[in-house]
Design a protein around this motif. Structure first.
Motif, short mmCIF file in Angstrom:
data_model
loop_
_atom_site.label_atom_id
_atom_site.label_comp_id
_atom_site.label_asym_id
_atom_site.label_seq_id
_atom_site.Cartn_x
_atom_site.Cartn_y
_atom_site.Cartn_z
N UNK A 1 2.72 9.67 -2.79
CA UNK A 1 3.97 10.54 -2.11
C UNK A 1 4.83 11.17 -3.21
N UNK A 2 5.17 10.33 -4.22
CA UNK A 2 5.98 10.77 -5.48
C UNK A 2 5.10 11.98 -6.21
N UNK A 3 3.82 11.93 -6.09
CA UNK A 3 3.41 13.08 -6.53
C UNK A 3 3.20 14.18 -5.69
N UNK A 4 2.90 14.14 -4.49
CA UNK A 4 2.98 15.22 -3.50
C UNK A 4 4.40 15.99 -3.21
N UNK A 5 5.19 14.96 -3.48
CA UNK A 5 6.77 15.74 -3.27
C UNK A 5 7.43 15.89 -4.45
N UNK A 6 6.77 15.87 -5.63
CA UNK A 6 7.31 15.98 -7.06
C UNK A 6 8.38 14.92 -7.31
N UNK A 7 8.57 13.76 -6.87
CA UNK A 7 9.44 12.93 -6.87
C UNK A 7 9.00 11.73 -8.14
N UNK A 8 9.36 12.13 -9.37
CA UNK A 8 8.83 11.17 -10.57
C UNK A 8 9.36 9.72 -10.44
N UNK A 9 10.63 9.69 -9.99
CA UNK A 9 11.13 8.08 -9.77
C UNK A 9 10.10 7.44 -8.69
N UNK A 10 9.91 7.84 -7.63
CA UNK A 10 8.92 7.23 -6.72
C UNK A 10 7.57 7.15 -7.16
N UNK A 11 7.20 7.89 -7.98
CA UNK A 11 5.87 8.02 -8.45
C UNK A 11 5.72 6.70 -9.39
N UNK A 12 6.89 6.66 -10.45
CA UNK A 12 6.68 5.57 -11.50
C UNK A 12 7.11 4.28 -10.61
N UNK A 13 7.53 4.25 -9.67
CA UNK A 13 7.82 2.96 -8.85
C UNK A 13 6.67 2.47 -8.47
N UNK A 14 6.05 3.34 -7.86
CA UNK A 14 4.33 3.06 -7.25
C UNK A 14 3.64 2.62 -8.25
N UNK A 15 3.69 3.22 -9.58
CA UNK A 15 2.71 2.89 -10.63
C UNK A 15 3.10 1.39 -11.07
#
Length: 58
Positions: A23-37
């Motif tokens: 979702x972070x990748x799709x919405x260009x939300x780096x914080x959410x992407x890093x939280x997911x990782x």
């Protein structure tokens, strides 16, 4: 916590983390992407902990 509980929590964290990452990748939300990782990594660690407990019980 038992082997199966650790593995279940690990699987849940990996699944939720993967969703956050995508979702972070799709919405260009780096914080959410890093939280997911980070959550996927936590889940991987929990799974390893469960596997270690299982190996010690054998």
């Amino acid at each position: 916590m038992s082997e199966s509980e650790d593995k279940a929590k690990g699987a849940a964290n990996k699944t939720v983390g993967a969703a956050k990452d995508k979702i972070g990748e799709a919405t260009d939300n780096k914080d959410l992407q890093e939280e997911g990782k980070a959550q996927k990594l936590k889940g991987h660690g929990q799974n390893l902990k469960g596997e270690a407990k299982g190996a010690l019980d054998d």
